[in-house]
Design an enzyme around this catalytic site. Sequence first.
Site, PDB file in Angstrom:
ATOM      1  N   GLY A  40      29.396  39.772  17.438  1.00 55.83           N
ATOM      2  CA  GLY A  40      29.152  38.567  18.628  1.00 55.83           C
ATOM      3  C   GLY A  40      27.832  38.220  18.955  1.00 55.83           C
TER       4      GLY A  40
ATOM      5  N   ASN B 113       9.002  41.212  27.219  1.00 53.98           N
ATOM      6  CA  ASN B 113      10.498  41.816  27.946  1.00 53.98           C
ATOM      7  C   ASN B 113      11.456  40.379  27.362  1.00 53.98           C
ATOM      8  OD1 ASN B 113      12.462  42.787  30.440  1.00 53.98           O
ATOM      9  ND2 ASN B 113      11.271  41.222  30.790  1.00 53.98           N
ATOM     10  N   ALA B 114      10.931  38.967  27.314  1.00 54.28           N
ATOM     11  CA  ALA B 114      10.941  37.585  27.933  1.00 54.28           C
ATOM     12  C   ALA B 114      12.655  37.941  26.836  1.00 54.28           C
ATOM     13  CB  ALA B 114      10.205  37.076  27.431  1.00 54.28           C
TER      14      ALA B 114
ATOM     15  N   GLN C  83      26.485  44.572  17.682  1.00 56.16           N
ATOM     16  CA  GLN C  83      26.911  44.614  18.754  1.00 56.16           C
ATOM     17  C   GLN C  83      28.072  43.364  17.961  1.00 56.16           C
ATOM     18  OE1 GLN C  83      28.588  45.678  21.287  1.00 56.16           O
ATOM     19  NE2 GLN C  83      29.291  43.764  21.294  1.00 56.16           N
TER      20      GLN C  83
ATOM     21  N   TYR D 187      21.353  38.140  17.937  1.00 56.52           N
ATOM     22  CA  TYR D 187      20.329  38.885  19.303  1.00 56.52           C
ATOM     23  C   TYR D 187      19.594  40.422  18.755  1.00 56.52           C
ATOM     24  CZ  TYR D 187      19.759  41.358  24.254  1.00 56.52           C
ATOM     25  OH  TYR D 187      19.113  41.796  24.639  1.00 56.52           O
TER      26      TYR D 187
ATOM     27  N   ILE E 239      16.636  36.231  25.548  1.00 57.75           N
ATOM     28  CA  ILE E 239      17.978  35.018  26.288  1.00 57.75           C
ATOM     29  C   ILE E 239      19.284  35.592  24.860  1.00 57.75           C
ATOM     30  CG2 ILE E 239      16.659  33.498  26.475  1.00 57.75           C
ATOM     31  CD1 ILE E 239      17.419  32.047  23.897  1.00 57.75           C
TER      32      ILE E 239
ATOM     33  N   GLY F 206      20.216  49.805  27.477  1.00 61.39           N
ATOM     34  CA  GLY F 206      21.313  49.302  26.999  1.00 61.39           C
ATOM     35  C   GLY F 206      21.867  48.786  27.894  1.00 61.39           C
ATOM     36  N   TYR F 207      23.018  48.770  27.935  1.00 64.16           N
ATOM     37  CA  TYR F 207      23.688  47.755  29.461  1.00 64.16           C
ATOM     38  C   TYR F 207      23.026  48.269  30.734  1.00 64.16           C
ATOM     39  CZ  TYR F 207      26.522  45.815  25.358  1.00 64.16           C
ATOM     40  OH  TYR F 207      26.666  44.976  24.354  1.00 64.16           O
TER      41      TYR F 207
ATOM     42  N   ASP G  64      25.820  34.099  22.493  1.00 62.90           N
ATOM     43  CA  ASP G  64      27.083  34.879  21.756  1.00 62.90           C
ATOM     44  C   ASP G  64      27.969  34.306  20.963  1.00 62.90           C
ATOM     45  OD1 ASP G  64      24.718  36.931  22.771  1.00 62.90           O
ATOM     46  OD2 ASP G  64      26.999  37.869  24.149  1.00 62.90           O
TER      47      ASP G  64
HETATM   48  N1  CAA Z   1      35.379  44.580  17.656  1.00 54.10           N
HETATM   49  C1  CAA Z   1      36.257  44.075  17.038  1.00 54.10           C
HETATM   50  N2  CAA Z   1      36.699  42.923  17.084  1.00 54.10           N
HETATM   51  C2  CAA Z   1      36.782  42.150  18.804  1.00 54.10           C
HETATM   52  C3  CAA Z   1      35.313  42.734  18.982  1.00 54.10           C
HETATM   53  C4  CAA Z   1      34.788  43.649  18.779  1.00 54.10           C
HETATM   54  N3  CAA Z   1      33.966  44.396  19.444  1.00 54.10           N
HETATM   55  N4  CAA Z   1      35.811  41.933  19.943  1.00 54.10           N
HETATM   56  C5  CAA Z   1      36.106  40.645  19.737  1.00 54.10           C
HETATM   57  N5  CAA Z   1      36.912  41.782  18.714  1.00 54.10           N
HETATM   58  C6  CAA Z   1      38.463  41.002  18.522  1.00 54.10           C
HETATM   59  C7  CAA Z   1      38.968  39.814  19.809  1.00 54.10           C
HETATM   60  O1  CAA Z   1      40.172  41.466  19.834  1.00 54.10           O
HETATM   61  C8  CAA Z   1      39.801  38.830  18.929  1.00 54.10           C
HETATM   62  O2  CAA Z   1      41.055  40.056  18.228  1.00 54.10           O
HETATM   63  P1  CAA Z   1      42.032  38.166  18.078  1.00 54.10           P
HETATM   64  O3  CAA Z   1      42.205  37.290  17.880  1.00 54.10           O
HETATM   65  O4  CAA Z   1      42.821  38.827  17.488  1.00 54.10           O
HETATM   66  O5  CAA Z   1      42.846  38.716  19.764  1.00 54.10           O
HETATM   67  C9  CAA Z   1      39.142  38.471  18.821  1.00 54.10           C
HETATM   68  O6  CAA Z   1      37.308  39.602  18.559  1.00 54.10           O
HETATM   69  C10 CAA Z   1      37.817  37.545  19.074  1.00 54.10           C
HETATM   70  O7  CAA Z   1      37.334  36.501  18.409  1.00 54.10           O
HETATM   71  P2  CAA Z   1      36.822  34.837  19.121  1.00 54.10           P
HETATM   72  O8  CAA Z   1      35.919  34.593  18.104  1.00 54.10           O
HETATM   73  O9  CAA Z   1      37.698  33.938  19.432  1.00 54.10           O
HETATM   74  O10 CAA Z   1      35.532  36.039  20.148  1.00 54.10           O
HETATM   75  P3  CAA Z   1      35.433  34.703  21.640  1.00 54.10           P
HETATM   76  O11 CAA Z   1      34.873  32.886  20.740  1.00 54.10           O
HETATM   77  O12 CAA Z   1      36.098  34.362  22.503  1.00 54.10           O
HETATM   78  O13 CAA Z   1      33.989  35.739  21.686  1.00 54.10           O
HETATM   79  C11 CAA Z   1      32.208  37.280  22.049  1.00 54.10           C
HETATM   80  C12 CAA Z   1      33.662  36.466  21.648  1.00 54.10           C
HETATM   81  C13 CAA Z   1      31.712  35.601  22.801  1.00 54.10           C
HETATM   82  C14 CAA Z   1      31.390  38.052  20.912  1.00 54.10           C
HETATM   83  C15 CAA Z   1      32.591  37.669  23.265  1.00 54.10           C
HETATM   84  O14 CAA Z   1      33.662  39.103  22.813  1.00 54.10           O
HETATM   85  C16 CAA Z   1      31.627  38.117  24.134  1.00 54.10           C
HETATM   86  O15 CAA Z   1      30.963  37.738  24.854  1.00 54.10           O
HETATM   87  N6  CAA Z   1      31.033  39.893  24.064  1.00 54.10           N
HETATM   88  C17 CAA Z   1      30.447  40.246  24.285  1.00 54.10           C
HETATM   89  C18 CAA Z   1      29.091  40.687  23.434  1.00 54.10           C
HETATM   90  C19 CAA Z   1      28.145  41.192  23.949  1.00 54.10           C
HETATM   91  O16 CAA Z   1      28.500  42.495  24.071  1.00 54.10           O
HETATM   92  N7  CAA Z   1      26.674  40.794  24.410  1.00 54.10           N
HETATM   93  C20 CAA Z   1      26.227  41.352  25.068  1.00 54.10           C
HETATM   94  C21 CAA Z   1      24.973  40.409  25.845  1.00 54.10           C
HETATM   95  S1  CAA Z   1      24.345  41.667  27.392  1.00 54.10           S
HETATM   96  C22 CAA Z   1      23.353  42.013  26.266  1.00 54.10           C
HETATM   97  O17 CAA Z   1      22.718  41.629  24.958  1.00 54.10           O
HETATM   98  C23 CAA Z   1      21.701  42.695  26.781  1.00 54.10           C
HETATM   99  C24 CAA Z   1      21.190  44.483  26.005  1.00 54.10           C
HETATM  100  O18 CAA Z   1      20.664  44.366  24.857  1.00 54.10           O
HETATM  101  C25 CAA Z   1      22.336  45.848  26.062  1.00 54.10           C
END
Ligand code: CAA
Length: 240
Positions: free
Chosen positions: A143, A82-83, A141, A147, A85, A178-179, A88
């Site tokens: 970013g 399960n571990a 996903q 992962y 991290i 999921g989330y 992103d």
């Molecule tokens: N699709 C298309 N474009 C997207 C987007 C997407 N899903 N998300 C963001 N963008 C765009 C934004 O609109 C922005 O566009 P503009 O510059 O034109 O305004 C641009 O991408 C931002 O890009 P950056 O590289 O500057 O973004 P950032 O560095 O500020 O952050 C990120 C990017 C870290 C990915 C942030 O959006 C984020 O944290 N996203 C969530 C990621 C996520 O869902 N992680 C899940 C964690 S939980 C988990 O993983 C558990 C599990 O198993 C479900």
Amino acid sequence: MARVALVTGGTRGIGAEISRELQQAGRLVIANYAGNDAAAKAFTAATGIAALKFDAGDYAACEVAVRQITAEHGPIEILVNNAGITRDGTLSKMNREMWDAVLDTNLGSCFNLCKLTFDGMREKKFGRIVNIGSINGQAGQYGQVNYAAAKSGIHGFTKALAQEGARFGITVNAIAPGYVDTEMVRAVPADVLQKIVARIPVGRLGHADDIARGVTFLTADDADFITGSTLSINGGQHMY
Ligand code: CAA
């Protein structure tokens, strides 16, 4: 005698709930953790479940831990990898360290602990392995190339090892959460998370026990005909 279960990342988040539910199902649970001593101490005090500190992404550390658990309690018959991290960032902002950390912890740990427990399960002609994947390994996903690659790897790993274990009474399955409302998900920027939740058909984040219930089901002694499967528990966000 109770079967010995090891849950990696088992003192917090989804893992803590998995540890608790396995204990309730009559298993002798060891909950691994990597860094947060205070949380582990509180978890043990609340549950009576032993917490064991080691880095599941480090093969040598896993070797020592498995040897210790086996000496103290007997061979591990139930393993829950399960571990996990997150580090992103879009690819242009991701460095090699962010890649390696996520691959080692999330996917390397599956290799390490399956490798170190599989022969013991073969000898006993019984084993239950559950690897925790992710919706983001199935769907990708933004970013999360690190992962998503690691979690997607878990799903392939599961299907391959299931074929090797089948003749020996060892089942190997994955759960793709999921989330889920944990610290990991709470770290996602609020505006991004809001948009994600809006796409979940049941209209809420998952709870840790939504996932733990699946683990208990897949690790039951009589769940011997379920292997190589992926159970998606995601509120309908991705139907795969
Ligand atoms: N699709 C298309 N474009 C997207 C987007 C997407 N899903 N998300 C963001 N963008 C765009 C934004 O609109 C922005 O566009 P503009 O510059 O034109 O305004 C641009 O991408 C931002 O890009 P950056 O590289 O500057 O973004 P950032 O560095 O500020 O952050 C990120 C990017 C870290 C990915 C942030 O959006 C984020 O944290 N996203 C969530 C990621 C996520 O869902 N992680 C899940 C964690 S939980 C988990 O993983 C558990 C599990 O198993 C479900």
